[in-house]
Design a protein around this motif. Sequence first.
Motif, PDB file in Angstrom:
ATOM      1  N   TYR A  89     -39.607 -31.539  22.282  1.00 13.40           N
ATOM      2  CA  TYR A  89     -39.417 -31.866  20.884  1.00 13.40           C
ATOM      3  C   TYR A  89     -40.536 -31.225  20.081  1.00 13.40           C
ATOM      4  O   TYR A  89     -41.695 -31.232  20.485  1.00 13.40           O
ATOM      5  CB  TYR A  89     -39.439 -33.376  20.672  1.00 13.40           C
ATOM      6  CG  TYR A  89     -38.405 -34.104  21.484  1.00 13.40           C
ATOM      7  CD1 TYR A  89     -37.052 -33.826  21.292  1.00 13.40           C
ATOM      8  CD2 TYR A  89     -38.767 -35.035  22.439  1.00 13.40           C
ATOM      9  CE1 TYR A  89     -36.089 -34.477  22.033  1.00 13.40           C
ATOM     10  CE2 TYR A  89     -37.817 -35.689  23.185  1.00 13.40           C
ATOM     11  CZ  TYR A  89     -36.475 -35.421  22.975  1.00 13.40           C
ATOM     12  OH  TYR A  89     -35.536 -36.073  23.708  1.00 13.40           O
ATOM     13  N   GLU A 102     -29.762 -29.597  18.448  1.00 16.75           N
ATOM     14  CA  GLU A 102     -29.225 -30.889  18.891  1.00 16.75           C
ATOM     15  C   GLU A 102     -27.719 -30.789  19.139  1.00 16.75           C
ATOM     16  O   GLU A 102     -27.211 -31.293  20.147  1.00 16.75           O
ATOM     17  CB  GLU A 102     -29.519 -31.961  17.842  1.00 16.75           C
ATOM     18  CG  GLU A 102     -30.978 -32.303  17.699  1.00 16.75           C
ATOM     19  CD  GLU A 102     -31.497 -33.133  18.867  1.00 16.75           C
ATOM     20  OE1 GLU A 102     -31.126 -34.320  18.955  1.00 16.75           O
ATOM     21  OE2 GLU A 102     -32.265 -32.585  19.678  1.00 16.75           O
ATOM     22  N   ARG A 156     -31.804 -31.194  25.876  1.00 16.13           N
ATOM     23  CA  ARG A 156     -32.551 -31.076  24.620  1.00 16.13           C
ATOM     24  C   ARG A 156     -33.858 -30.327  24.780  1.00 16.13           C
ATOM     25  O   ARG A 156     -34.372 -29.766  23.825  1.00 16.13           O
ATOM     26  CB  ARG A 156     -32.833 -32.470  24.050  1.00 16.13           C
ATOM     27  CG  ARG A 156     -31.589 -33.210  23.622  1.00 16.13           C
ATOM     28  CD  ARG A 156     -31.912 -34.607  23.155  1.00 16.13           C
ATOM     29  NE  ARG A 156     -32.472 -34.630  21.820  1.00 16.13           N
ATOM     30  CZ  ARG A 156     -32.933 -35.746  21.246  1.00 16.13           C
ATOM     31  NH1 ARG A 156     -32.935 -36.890  21.910  1.00 16.13           N
ATOM     32  NH2 ARG A 156     -33.422 -35.689  20.026  1.00 16.13           N
ATOM     33  N   TRP A 169     -25.730 -31.260  22.726  1.00 16.99           N
ATOM     34  CA  TRP A 169     -24.600 -32.183  22.873  1.00 16.99           C
ATOM     35  C   TRP A 169     -23.378 -31.449  23.405  1.00 16.99           C
ATOM     36  O   TRP A 169     -22.657 -31.944  24.284  1.00 16.99           O
ATOM     37  CB  TRP A 169     -24.296 -32.838  21.525  1.00 16.99           C
ATOM     38  CG  TRP A 169     -23.110 -33.758  21.524  1.00 16.99           C
ATOM     39  CD1 TRP A 169     -21.942 -33.595  20.852  1.00 16.99           C
ATOM     40  CD2 TRP A 169     -22.986 -34.980  22.243  1.00 16.99           C
ATOM     41  NE1 TRP A 169     -21.087 -34.635  21.111  1.00 16.99           N
ATOM     42  CE2 TRP A 169     -21.705 -35.503  21.961  1.00 16.99           C
ATOM     43  CE3 TRP A 169     -23.831 -35.687  23.110  1.00 16.99           C
ATOM     44  CZ2 TRP A 169     -21.251 -36.706  22.509  1.00 16.99           C
ATOM     45  CZ3 TRP A 169     -23.373 -36.884  23.655  1.00 16.99           C
ATOM     46  CH2 TRP A 169     -22.109 -37.379  23.352  1.00 16.99           C
TER      47      TRP A 169
END
Length: 340
Positions: A6, A240, A199, A244
């Motif tokens: 992140y 993101e 991610r 997904w």
Amino acid sequence: MKERGYCWRIMIAAVTGMLVAACITGARAESGPVYGPRLAGFSYPWPVREFGFTSQRQVLRMAYLDVRPKQANGQVAVLLHGKNFCAATWESTIRVLAARGYRVIAPDQIGFCKSDTPENYQFSFEQLALNTRDLLDSLGIGKAVMIGHSTGGMLAARYALMFPERVTRLVLVDPLGLEDWRAKGVPYRSVDQWFAGERGRTAETIRAYETKYYYAGTWKPAYERWVQMLAGQYRGTGSEALAWNSARLYDMIYTQPVIYEFSSLRVPTVLIIGDKDMTAVGADGASPEVRARLGHYPVLAKAAVAAIPGAKLIEFPTLGHAPQIQDPSAFHSALLESLR
């Protein structure tokens, strides 16, 4: 604590018209091209065309390459990419086939590369096969040689099962689905769990994975382009959504094996295998005992050929999951021989 990547992304420079991002985390910083979910700025070797169609109550755009030969032999070859690949990664294969007179169609499947990545889409190999058929119909193509690599091999097998009258020959290049990972003890992983793992993808993690599985522990600078292709998607603002999308694709691969239907294939089939391939979806979450039973491609390939009526096997003892990239000369020689 596991570093998931992140970060705040800061655009720091423009190089040949391409934004370069610095990804600042507590553990590492990464820079490289920023492409986003549809690979904007990543150049394909031929003009990218788009097929617009409606599927699952959505209007979608499917990108594809349509490369015509200078001297046509009257045949069409359709190239189906793997999960971490795109139409562009078939570049050398397209050039070889076009030089031999084939018209080559190389789509980016929905959910991949330069095609749309819809947030709400029920992925199945049947749906992707239908999308591929509709694309070929729009181009006036009835029959074709179907060549599928990795996940694209699972798709090519499904396409041949659904539309055998449209397939003149089936070539499976290190296809996934030669074993049922769930039946062998690989634990189920929810889409949310796949999403959490996807991610944190970076060029570093992608390069390490590809070195081990795709190239049998070897590395060449030419491979870096494909690492940056994938990493550049995740550096964009749509990372993101891309993660997904990737999670749902992994769920499709894990839950929809084709191995049990190999005996129903009724088209001439060739299996091309790099014997050093060890790819097994979800193996990283399995016990050491289960992992030891997975990904033995020389054994799996022989079992698949025995199950597919009239199938032939071509093996490369020193190559991994991507023989068409690792040793293009040897691969294309074998491919052309299989198409004669």
